[in-house]
Design a protein around this motif. Structure first.
Motif, mmCIF file in Angstrom:
data_model
loop_
_atom_site.group_PDB
_atom_site.id
_atom_site.type_symbol
_atom_site.label_atom_id
_atom_site.label_comp_id
_atom_site.label_asym_id
_atom_site.label_seq_id
_atom_site.Cartn_x
_atom_site.Cartn_y
_atom_site.Cartn_z
ATOM 1 N N THR A 64 0.825 -1.210 0.000
ATOM 2 C CA THR A 64 0.000 0.000 0.000
ATOM 3 C C THR A 64 0.858 1.259 0.000
ATOM 4 N N ILE A 65 1.895 1.275 0.842
ATOM 5 C CA ILE A 65 2.769 2.449 0.919
ATOM 6 C C ILE A 65 3.484 2.686 -0.399
ATOM 7 N N SER A 66 4.019 1.605 -0.995
ATOM 8 C CA SER A 66 4.761 1.768 -2.243
ATOM 9 C C SER A 66 3.855 2.187 -3.394
ATOM 10 N N ALA A 67 2.560 1.897 -3.315
ATOM 11 C CA ALA A 67 1.626 2.315 -4.367
ATOM 12 C C ALA A 67 1.196 3.765 -4.182
ATOM 13 N N LEU A 93 -2.929 -1.818 -6.954
ATOM 14 C CA LEU A 93 -3.314 -0.521 -6.404
ATOM 15 C C LEU A 93 -3.000 0.613 -7.381
ATOM 16 N N LEU A 94 -1.843 0.527 -8.046
ATOM 17 C CA LEU A 94 -1.505 1.567 -9.024
ATOM 18 C C LEU A 94 -2.538 1.620 -10.149
ATOM 19 N N GLU A 95 -3.052 0.460 -10.526
ATOM 20 C CA GLU A 95 -4.086 0.435 -11.557
ATOM 21 C C GLU A 95 -5.401 1.009 -11.034
ATOM 22 N N PHE A 139 -8.789 2.356 2.399
ATOM 23 C CA PHE A 139 -9.396 1.164 2.984
ATOM 24 C C PHE A 139 -10.827 0.911 2.499
ATOM 25 N N ARG A 140 -11.539 1.945 2.067
ATOM 26 C CA ARG A 140 -12.917 1.737 1.655
ATOM 27 C C ARG A 140 -13.055 1.567 0.146
ATOM 28 N N HIS A 141 -12.201 2.227 -0.631
ATOM 29 C CA HIS A 141 -12.378 2.221 -2.081
ATOM 30 C C HIS A 141 -11.267 1.476 -2.832
ATOM 31 N N ALA A 142 -10.015 1.728 -2.468
ATOM 32 C CA ALA A 142 -8.905 1.193 -3.270
ATOM 33 C C ALA A 142 -8.573 -0.260 -2.924
ATOM 34 N N LEU A 143 -8.343 -0.541 -1.643
ATOM 35 C CA LEU A 143 -7.896 -1.882 -1.252
ATOM 36 C C LEU A 143 -8.882 -2.992 -1.605
ATOM 37 N N PRO A 144 -10.189 -2.848 -1.355
ATOM 38 C CA PRO A 144 -11.104 -3.948 -1.701
ATOM 39 C C PRO A 144 -11.043 -4.346 -3.167
ATOM 40 N N ASN A 145 -10.905 -3.368 -4.066
ATOM 41 C CA ASN A 145 -10.827 -3.704 -5.490
ATOM 42 C C ASN A 145 -9.470 -4.270 -5.872
#
Length: 314
Positions: A118-121, A204-206, A228-234
């Motif tokens: 997550t941090i690197s993205a 995550l970058l995508e 946590f609500r939008h990016a990570l789940p996808n």
């Protein structure tokens, strides 16, 4: 959904059938046979021939395979050719240790991979992202057996913080069980985290280039809410695929790690069976691992529908 699951289970039957043929033939291509492993190199040819006849190994290959497959369909993988121990009983004894190690390794990997990916993205050009990429490259390139040896020497022999090898059942002594579990789980978990971290970063970058992420930022949402609500789940959908495959491979693939740390799992048992030409033991364990692969892939597909409501199986 139920029809899809039933169809996938039926599709698994020919897969397991061809796996059984491949394992049955490939193990017999290895030089040597169980009779030589039991009697030793000094055994006379007549003694080897007699023992092969007693074990049924003098019969044609197709007769041996049909007999073994007929028993396997009923859940009977036969007995070990080396010590007459039931294969299914051995699997039941060794599988819990492998499952414990696999789950602990995945837990370690997720603890490392989710924050680093997550941090690197989200900070792709920062020094921290460069450090994470360097960490992933180094530990992905280091062989697991070498890392296992280094960790055992450092924490087990030099510092004395953890036992260098061995295993204690969880029900016998939970505290000692976790002390023995830390080093092998850390060895596999660190390598596994390098794979998951890179996959999560790419996903995550995508996702971060999607319109709904830009809309969320334009609305003034906090960055942690966007993550946590939008990016990570996808982004987790592609990661779940890799995690499922790696978890299945850890069940029987941690051969070297189990050997280094003297962990009594299926991987160690499979290695011993191959070295001793224990055909029935190898066939039973590999077929079980193949079945586990199929089931993990099925569960992964089902999990997609929970992660992404847009996915429907007809």
């Amino acid at each position: 959904m139920s029809q899809y699951i039933l169809r996938r289970i039926l599709q698994a039957i020919p897969v397991l059938f061809f796996v059984s043929i491949a394992v049955f033939l490939m193990i017999r291509l290895i030089p040597g046979d169980p009779a030589h492993a039991i009697l030793g190199d000094q055994a006379l040819p007549d003694q080897v021939k007699l023992l092969n006849r007693q074990m049924g190994l003098d019969q044609p290959l197709h007769i041996q395979y049909i007999g073994w497959l007929g028993r396997a369909v009923r859940g009977d993988f036969g007995e070990s050719l080396i010590n007459d121990f039931e294969v299914m009983r051995m699997i039941r004894l060794k599988a819990p240790a492998s499952i414990e190690l696999a789950l602990a390794s995945v837990l370690v990997a997720l603890v490392i991979a989710v924050p680093t990916g997550t941090i690197s993205a989200f900070r792709p050009r920062s020094w921290l992202s460069s450090a994470i990429s360097f960490f992933n490259a180094v530990f992905y390139a280091v062989p697991t057996f070498w890392l296992a040896i280094l960790l055992g020497i450092l924490f087990g022999l030099k510092l004395g913080w953890l036992p260098p090898s061995g295993h204690v059942p969880l029900t016998e002594d939970p505290a000692r069980f976790f002390r023995f579990l830390i080093l092998p789980a850390l060895t596999l978990g660190v390598w596994l985290s390098t794979v998951l971290s890179r996959f999560l970063r790419t996903a995550l970058l995508e996702v971060l280039n999607q319109d709904y992420i830009r809309t969320a930022r334009a609305k003034g949402l906090y960055e942690r809410v966007i993550i946590f609500r939008h990016a990570l789940p996808n982004a987790m959908i592609s990661m779940v695929t890799v995690l499922g495959l790696l978890l299945a491979s850890l069940l029987g693939g941690a051969v070297v790690t189990e050997a280094v740390f003297d962990w009594p799992g299926l991987g160690r048992t499979l290695l011993d069976a191959i070295l001793k030409r224990d055909y029935t033991m190898v066939q039973g364990i590999v077929l079980l691992i193949a079945f586990f692969f199929v089931m993990v892939n099925l569960l992964t597909d089902i999990l997609y529908a929970f992660l992404d409501p847009r996915i429907h199986y007809q």
